[in-house]
Motif scaffolding. Sequence first.
Motif, PDB file in Angstrom:
ATOM      1  N   CYS A  48      60.542  33.924  57.958  1.00 47.23           N
ATOM      2  CA  CYS A  48      59.546  33.945  56.881  1.00 47.23           C
ATOM      3  C   CYS A  48      59.143  35.363  56.486  1.00 47.23           C
ATOM      4  O   CYS A  48      58.650  35.583  55.376  1.00 47.23           O
ATOM      5  N   LEU A  51      55.684  36.738  54.575  1.00 46.81           N
ATOM      6  CA  LEU A  51      54.827  35.576  54.355  1.00 46.81           C
ATOM      7  C   LEU A  51      54.050  35.222  55.621  1.00 46.81           C
ATOM      8  O   LEU A  51      52.893  34.787  55.554  1.00 46.81           O
ATOM      9  N   VAL A 110      55.386  31.821  48.435  1.00 37.03           N
ATOM     10  CA  VAL A 110      53.939  31.826  48.218  1.00 37.03           C
ATOM     11  C   VAL A 110      53.461  30.437  47.799  1.00 37.03           C
ATOM     12  O   VAL A 110      52.368  30.003  48.167  1.00 37.03           O
TER      13      VAL A 110
END
Length: 289
Positions: A48, A51, A110
Amino acid sequence: MATPAPPPISPPGSAPRRGGIELPTIREVPLTAPLAWLAAGWRDLWRCGWLSLVHGLALAAFGALLLALARDRFWLLAGAFSGFLVVAPVLATSLYALSRALEQGEPVGVATIFKTWTRWQHSRYAVRGGYWSMVRFGLLLSLAGTGWVLTSAALVTLLAPAPVNTPQDFLQHVVLARSGYLFELWLTLGGLMAAPLFASSVVSMPLLLDRRVDVLQAVLTSWQTVLTNPLPMALWAALIMGLTLLGMATALVGLIVVMPWLGHASWHAYRALVDASRLTERLPPVEVA
């Protein structure tokens, strides 16, 4: 006197029940299972990338803000940082969602985080097992965390033999005090609160995110998980505490990595411990849940 009838046995293929409440099946895991969860969480963390790390950065920044506000009131800071662990399962909700998306082969971005935190707004409050269950559970943990902060502050300010304004004061007048048992009392009360809260929340939030269950189902499942796997869960609790303290000891910088790492690992703990396949999957609401 007639012998009480035994409880009904669930037919094959049905989910176990406690007091008429449908619960998922709990798996037994080996003692070393938490190490595998950490390894899986580490992989998710770097898959990820930013994030995940932005969650740790936000939490570290919040910790720095607490330090700035309570710089000369360590009696408050000690409770605030330990109370933070109580609400951590709620703060990690979008990390669970990221790991779930990776597991299902879905793209992460997002939008994954945004939807995780806003879907409750499209849910009806009274729907059983709706997204509001997650909000209710979060509020309960927040209240518990606030209660511990106030309890900790009261103990230290009322029972310490001298004012506690700095970490050195806490070490001298609480931890190493020659008379009284303030530190032992502080640890005992903290443990008495932390143990049932850990048992109530260790898999609750991932389950609430993953399946259409209410708060009571999630909490009972979490307790059943701990009772079924006492030693692995004790090790898991120790690892969470140890890594969090390590992150705090590095001037909070370590939390940037530690907190998202533990969040992703907690999702894998839930997946390893709970077979929720018989429960209805929580799908994104269109307009109402």
